[in-house]
Motif scaffolding. Structure first.
Motif, PDB file in Angstrom:
ATOM      1  N   VAL A   1      30.670  36.956  37.812  1.00  9.58           N
ATOM      2  CA  VAL A   1      31.757  36.143  38.364  1.00  9.58           C
ATOM      3  C   VAL A   1      31.146  35.164  39.339  1.00  9.58           C
ATOM      4  N   ALA A   2      31.348  33.882  39.079  1.00  2.00           N
ATOM      5  CA  ALA A   2      30.813  32.835  39.951  1.00  2.00           C
ATOM      6  C   ALA A   2      31.960  32.239  40.771  1.00  2.00           C
ATOM      7  N   ILE A   3      31.719  32.085  42.062  1.00  2.91           N
ATOM      8  CA  ILE A   3      32.688  31.462  42.965  1.00  2.91           C
ATOM      9  C   ILE A   3      32.048  30.219  43.562  1.00  2.91           C
TER      10      ILE A   3
ATOM     11  N   ASP B   1      27.099  40.003  40.283  1.00  2.00           N
ATOM     12  CA  ASP B   1      26.539  40.641  39.093  1.00  2.00           C
ATOM     13  C   ASP B   1      27.282  41.959  38.917  1.00  2.00           C
ATOM     14  N   VAL B   2      28.213  41.979  37.966  1.00  2.64           N
ATOM     15  CA  VAL B   2      29.115  43.123  37.830  1.00  2.64           C
ATOM     16  C   VAL B   2      28.355  44.381  37.452  1.00  2.64           C
TER      17      VAL B   2
ATOM     18  N   LEU C   1      38.083  39.947  46.853  1.00  2.00           N
ATOM     19  CA  LEU C   1      39.429  39.878  46.280  1.00  2.00           C
ATOM     20  C   LEU C   1      39.519  38.817  45.185  1.00  2.00           C
ATOM     21  N   LEU C   2      38.884  37.679  45.414  1.00  2.00           N
ATOM     22  CA  LEU C   2      38.920  36.620  44.402  1.00  2.00           C
ATOM     23  C   LEU C   2      38.186  37.053  43.143  1.00  2.00           C
ATOM     24  N   ALA C   3      37.000  37.634  43.303  1.00  3.37           N
ATOM     25  CA  ALA C   3      36.254  38.119  42.136  1.00  3.37           C
ATOM     26  C   ALA C   3      37.016  39.235  41.428  1.00  3.37           C
ATOM     27  N   GLY C   4      37.588  40.152  42.195  1.00  7.00           N
ATOM     28  CA  GLY C   4      38.324  41.267  41.593  1.00  7.00           C
ATOM     29  C   GLY C   4      39.550  40.821  40.837  1.00  7.00           C
TER      30      GLY C   4
END
Length: 286
Positions: free
Chosen positions: A246-248, A274-275, A199-202
């Protein structure tokens, strides 16, 4: 693949007057064969399929408040009326006024087939308080009364499911953001943490693309299992975000996250999506 909308929990919630991005938070502990999770940010509808997967054949909605459906006095409609508006068939068990003022209990319980929960939480409205628990499909009125009594007399920090032999999952959501749940299935905490990362990456990708939503692959169980084995309490924040990656940033905390706790100066790990390849990896933070 999970579809994450622009109106998801991470997109619409913020912290403080500066409206800083809401962090990922996750905490888990086990007691008496029950796993208890506190987490954020997630709307109930964003977790509904995970709850259904571990539930009994029916789900009882025991508390529901919202500003999306109001009566002429600007009070939340009764849960049964909301379900009727949404076309969700259910049975209604009245509890009466004794539940008034009891946290996590309404004056009526809705019982529905577990497969109908995603239809109830369809994303077109927002509950600011929602509590539900699974029950057998043939649950009796007497059993629902007993259930309500247990819910109304269990302390906030007491394990609930250990007092309810038939139920497998209990969920309580606040402000359509904060999550508190219990499960007898040890796979549910893992699934919730994986969903929070997704959810955070999206939300970041949807914002970057300025689109209504983005479709994001969830990490495999190995990633949240590794995090939970490393530490029980985690906080996460977005790092670098591009169309491809996207890095978290993830930091292990000594205690469960509380509102106002800032991200530590140094992250412990980085989870990266890695999208293009639809894969996740986890590495030590730089």
């Amino acid at each position: 693949m999970i579809e994450v909308g622009q109106q998801g929990a991470f997109s619409v919630n913020s912290v403080g007057v500066e409206r800083r991005p809401f962090p990922l938070s996750f905490s888990v502990r086990e007691a008496e064969g029950v796993w208890r999770v506190t987490a954020g940010a997630a709307q109930a509808g964003e977790l509904a399929d995970l709850l259904v997967a571990v539930a009994n054949d029916a789900v009882a909605v025991v508390s529901l408040e919202t500003n999306s459906y109001l009566d002429e006095d600007w009070q939340s409609l009764q849960p049964a009326l909301i379900a009727a508006e949404l076309g969700v068939p259910c049975t209604v068990h009245p509890l009466g006024s004794w539940t008034s003022g009891t946290y996590g209990l309404a004056e009526e319980i809705l019982v529905m087939d577990r497969g109908l929960l995603p239809r109830l939480l369809d994303g077109t409205w927002s509950p600011y308080e929602l509590t539900l628990i699974d029950v057998p499909a043939d649950v009796t009125p007497e059993q629902l009364d007993e259930l309500a009594l247990v819910l109304g007399t269990t302390g906030v920090d007491e394990p609930l499911l250990s007092r309810l032999g038939a139920s497998r999952v209990w969920f309580s959501g606040h402000d359509d953001c904060y999550v508190l749940l219990e499960s007898r299935d040890p796979a549910l905490p893992t699934a919730v943490l994986a969903r929070l990362l997704t959810l955070l990456a999206g939300s970041a990708l949807a914002t970057l693309a300025e689109g209504p939503s983005s479709r994001v692959p969830e990490p495999g169980p190995w990633l949240p299992e590794h995090l939970i084995a490393t530490a029980p309490h985690w906080m996460g924040a977005l790092g670098k975000v591009t169309e491809d990656l996207v890095a978290i940033r993830l930091a292990a905390l000594p205690d469960p996250w509380r509102l106002g706790v800032s991200f530590p100066q140094q992250a412990d790990l980085t989870a990266t999506l890695d999208v293009r390849h639809g894969t996740w990896r986890i590495t030590p933070a730089e």
